[in-house]
Scaffold this motif. Sequence first.
Motif, PDB file in Angstrom:
ATOM      1  N   PHE A 290      93.215 108.363 -21.512  1.00 11.02           N
ATOM      2  CA  PHE A 290      93.665 107.104 -20.910  1.00 11.02           C
ATOM      3  C   PHE A 290      94.428 107.386 -19.625  1.00 11.02           C
ATOM      4  O   PHE A 290      94.821 108.532 -19.368  1.00 11.02           O
ATOM      5  CB  PHE A 290      94.525 106.296 -21.916  1.00 11.02           C
ATOM      6  CG  PHE A 290      95.600 107.085 -22.616  1.00 11.02           C
ATOM      7  CD1 PHE A 290      96.866 107.247 -22.069  1.00 11.02           C
ATOM      8  CD2 PHE A 290      95.342 107.685 -23.842  1.00 11.02           C
ATOM      9  CE1 PHE A 290      97.836 107.969 -22.720  1.00 11.02           C
ATOM     10  CE2 PHE A 290      96.312 108.400 -24.506  1.00 11.02           C
ATOM     11  CZ  PHE A 290      97.569 108.550 -23.938  1.00 11.02           C
ATOM     12  N   PRO A 291      94.640 106.364 -18.743  1.00  6.93           N
ATOM     13  CA  PRO A 291      94.155 104.987 -18.909  1.00  6.93           C
ATOM     14  C   PRO A 291      92.801 104.710 -18.256  1.00  6.93           C
ATOM     15  O   PRO A 291      92.253 103.634 -18.452  1.00  6.93           O
ATOM     16  CB  PRO A 291      95.250 104.166 -18.201  1.00  6.93           C
ATOM     17  CG  PRO A 291      95.749 105.060 -17.120  1.00  6.93           C
ATOM     18  CD  PRO A 291      95.632 106.473 -17.655  1.00  6.93           C
ATOM     19  N   ASP A 292      92.236 105.658 -17.480  1.00  5.13           N
ATOM     20  CA  ASP A 292      91.024 105.346 -16.713  1.00  5.13           C
ATOM     21  C   ASP A 292      89.759 105.757 -17.463  1.00  5.13           C
ATOM     22  O   ASP A 292      89.461 106.942 -17.587  1.00  5.13           O
ATOM     23  CB  ASP A 292      91.062 106.044 -15.351  1.00  5.13           C
ATOM     24  CG  ASP A 292      89.847 105.718 -14.509  1.00  5.13           C
ATOM     25  OD1 ASP A 292      89.342 104.582 -14.620  1.00  5.13           O
ATOM     26  OD2 ASP A 292      89.380 106.588 -13.750  1.00  5.13           O
ATOM     27  N   GLN A 293      89.015 104.770 -17.919  1.00  5.97           N
ATOM     28  CA  GLN A 293      87.786 105.043 -18.647  1.00  5.97           C
ATOM     29  C   GLN A 293      86.761 105.784 -17.799  1.00  5.97           C
ATOM     30  O   GLN A 293      86.016 106.640 -18.296  1.00  5.97           O
ATOM     31  CB  GLN A 293      87.167 103.737 -19.156  1.00  5.97           C
ATOM     32  CG  GLN A 293      86.822 102.749 -18.050  1.00  5.97           C
ATOM     33  CD  GLN A 293      86.039 101.553 -18.558  1.00  5.97           C
ATOM     34  OE1 GLN A 293      84.904 101.690 -18.990  1.00  5.97           O
ATOM     35  NE2 GLN A 293      86.657 100.388 -18.512  1.00  5.97           N
TER      36      GLN A 293
ATOM     37  N   MET B 217      96.151 100.014 -12.806  1.00  4.54           N
ATOM     38  CA  MET B 217      95.554 100.945 -13.771  1.00  4.54           C
ATOM     39  C   MET B 217      96.615 101.528 -14.694  1.00  4.54           C
ATOM     40  O   MET B 217      96.448 101.544 -15.919  1.00  4.54           O
ATOM     41  CB  MET B 217      94.825 102.097 -13.075  1.00  4.54           C
ATOM     42  CG  MET B 217      94.170 103.053 -14.060  1.00  4.54           C
ATOM     43  SD  MET B 217      94.039 104.746 -13.479  1.00  4.54           S
ATOM     44  CE  MET B 217      92.764 104.604 -12.267  1.00  4.54           C
ATOM     45  N   ALA B 218      97.712 101.999 -14.127  1.00  2.41           N
ATOM     46  CA  ALA B 218      98.780 102.561 -14.953  1.00  2.41           C
ATOM     47  C   ALA B 218      99.305 101.522 -15.940  1.00  2.41           C
ATOM     48  O   ALA B 218      99.628 101.852 -17.098  1.00  2.41           O
ATOM     49  CB  ALA B 218      99.910 103.069 -14.063  1.00  2.41           C
TER      50      ALA B 218
ATOM     51  N   MET C  22      97.087 111.420 -14.477  1.00  6.43           N
ATOM     52  CA  MET C  22      98.339 111.376 -13.727  1.00  6.43           C
ATOM     53  C   MET C  22      98.760 109.942 -13.410  1.00  6.43           C
ATOM     54  O   MET C  22      99.952 109.621 -13.358  1.00  6.43           O
ATOM     55  CB  MET C  22      98.162 112.166 -12.424  1.00  6.43           C
ATOM     56  CG  MET C  22      99.403 112.233 -11.559  1.00  6.43           C
ATOM     57  SD  MET C  22     100.732 113.190 -12.297  1.00  6.43           S
ATOM     58  CE  MET C  22     100.070 114.835 -12.129  1.00  6.43           C
ATOM     59  N   ASN C  23      97.777 109.060 -13.253  1.00 12.82           N
ATOM     60  CA  ASN C  23      98.034 107.667 -12.890  1.00 12.82           C
ATOM     61  C   ASN C  23      98.474 106.877 -14.118  1.00 12.82           C
ATOM     62  O   ASN C  23      97.774 105.983 -14.598  1.00 12.82           O
ATOM     63  CB  ASN C  23      96.778 107.037 -12.279  1.00 12.82           C
ATOM     64  CG  ASN C  23      96.312 107.777 -11.053  1.00 12.82           C
ATOM     65  OD1 ASN C  23      96.552 108.964 -10.903  1.00 12.82           O
ATOM     66  ND2 ASN C  23      95.638 107.084 -10.166  1.00 12.82           N
ATOM     67  N   SER C  24      99.633 107.230 -14.633  1.00  8.74           N
ATOM     68  CA  SER C  24     100.188 106.593 -15.819  1.00  8.74           C
ATOM     69  C   SER C  24     101.702 106.654 -15.738  1.00  8.74           C
ATOM     70  O   SER C  24     102.268 107.449 -14.975  1.00  8.74           O
ATOM     71  CB  SER C  24      99.696 107.304 -17.094  1.00  8.74           C
ATOM     72  OG  SER C  24     100.044 108.680 -17.084  1.00  8.74           O
TER      73      SER C  24
ATOM     74  N   GLY D  10      90.634 101.026 -19.398  1.00  6.39           N
ATOM     75  CA  GLY D  10      91.379 100.865 -18.155  1.00  6.39           C
ATOM     76  C   GLY D  10      90.511 101.272 -16.981  1.00  6.39           C
ATOM     77  O   GLY D  10      89.468 101.916 -17.158  1.00  6.39           O
ATOM     78  N   PHE D  11      90.935 100.908 -15.778  1.00  3.66           N
ATOM     79  CA  PHE D  11      90.131 101.209 -14.586  1.00  3.66           C
ATOM     80  C   PHE D  11      90.975 101.030 -13.328  1.00  3.66           C
ATOM     81  O   PHE D  11      92.033 100.409 -13.344  1.00  3.66           O
ATOM     82  CB  PHE D  11      88.903 100.290 -14.507  1.00  3.66           C
ATOM     83  CG  PHE D  11      89.237  98.827 -14.594  1.00  3.66           C
ATOM     84  CD1 PHE D  11      89.639  98.103 -13.478  1.00  3.66           C
ATOM     85  CD2 PHE D  11      89.166  98.157 -15.814  1.00  3.66           C
ATOM     86  CE1 PHE D  11      89.961  96.743 -13.577  1.00  3.66           C
ATOM     87  CE2 PHE D  11      89.489  96.815 -15.925  1.00  3.66           C
ATOM     88  CZ  PHE D  11      89.886  96.106 -14.792  1.00  3.66           C
ATOM     89  N   CYS D  12      90.488 101.602 -12.231  1.00  5.07           N
ATOM     90  CA  CYS D  12      91.086 101.398 -10.912  1.00  5.07           C
ATOM     91  C   CYS D  12      90.323 100.286 -10.212  1.00  5.07           C
ATOM     92  O   CYS D  12      89.104 100.378 -10.032  1.00  5.07           O
ATOM     93  CB  CYS D  12      91.010 102.684 -10.089  1.00  5.07           C
ATOM     94  SG  CYS D  12      91.459 102.443  -8.349  1.00  5.07           S
TER      95      CYS D  12
END
Length: 455
Positions: free
Chosen positions: A240-243, A161-162, A200-202, A287-289
């Motif tokens: 971003f990045p998680d839609q 994802m990042a 945070m996941n970036s 983006g996605f997990c």
Amino acid sequence: MTTTHSSVDLTLRDISAGTTTGSSCSTELLDAPWDVDARDPGYGPGASMADPIPAAAPRQGEIPQEYRDASAEELDRRIRAAKAELGDRAVVLGHFYQRDEVIQYADHVGDSFQLATAATARTEAEAIIFCGVHFMAETADLLSGPDQAVILPNLAAGCSMADMADIDQVEECWEQLMEVYGGETPGVDGRMPVIPVTYMNSSADIKGFVGRHGGIVCTSSNASTVLEWAFERGQRVLFFPDQHLGRNTAKAMGISLDEMPMWNPGRPLGGNDEQTLHDAKVVLWHGFCSVHKRFTTAQIDTARAEHPGVRVIVHPECPMPVVDAADESGSTDYIRRAIEGAAEPTTFAIGTEINLVQRLAAQHPQHTIFCLDPVVCPCSTMYRIHPGYLAWALESLLDGEVINRISVGEDVAEPARAALERMLAAKPAPDSAAPASSVTPGPGSAPASSTAAER
């Protein structure tokens, strides 16, 4: 599937041996991580195995043979001996999604931001060994002292994802948006045309970009508070990045789906026209997990049919239809505290990473707790951390060597810290599941408090 222990690794071996029912998403999950490291570049077996990996993604070199050959019993002895000899000089942090075989050695267990915050409280530690993934170690480096070394036991432990929002793509997106919105000039209401918000996941590069452009970082527990902060300062948000976290949070705030166009990097205007971007309230990054993308409404339907009265809780990184169909959604720490706060025996169906779900089931035998996804498919990159790597990192410190140090350059670190500080100042209201969040101490460790919970 019936499990008798919290270890996903043992569950996978039981499935392979036929001693328990169930299935996994890859037989390669049984391979040693150093064998996975030696193969072609990729995230490894597990939820992210089909995600394309950037050519520049870090790779782990070969670790000494003695750690590859050591039995679990020998690694246990060596890790415990090294930790005892190092004492306060080193602290081991373990993410909720980490395998049990590593978590047992953690001084603190939590989500990535909780652990980075815990590291700041351990000022006496010369080394912070982060058993998580790359962006988490970067965040720990941003928040820890300049004389503290942050170590990632396996450099191949990244995050797909990042990686879905790299700095070049985001810079190009920003340039195109500035052309559409007329640059970074406030409107008549004093608000900027768009405020960048990164999960945070970036990467640290992305956090630095956000900091330079007046933006902010969010976690899955404070995303709505952060969006409110951003809308006070901007007419729109680039998220971003998680839609999915962006969409679920904005929808809960009353923003319509028509006002949330997707930005596909590589396409002109992200695949949109100028009018759509002008009408947007939240521009969502594509983006996605891959862990949370696996959960479906069909799985929820099955859980309700097989377990009347089941309480379904999912992570907000899940697709919108899944979040809508669940009883509740919340961060990893929200899920943990919801289960801890249940006074009566309850059946829980959980939509998050399997290592945490099985650990919660073992810790709370008064409840029935199971993962919505019947296929055992852990986070590919968390699973790259193994006791052999931890033993190597600890014993290297005893020999005076710091291996796999994660260090963020000051040109990126300064604006990235600014974006994190803005997040810390944007306090979310306490959620209703349980008391305020805290880092879970590892074996023999005192708790360290945290101001925010996330993944």
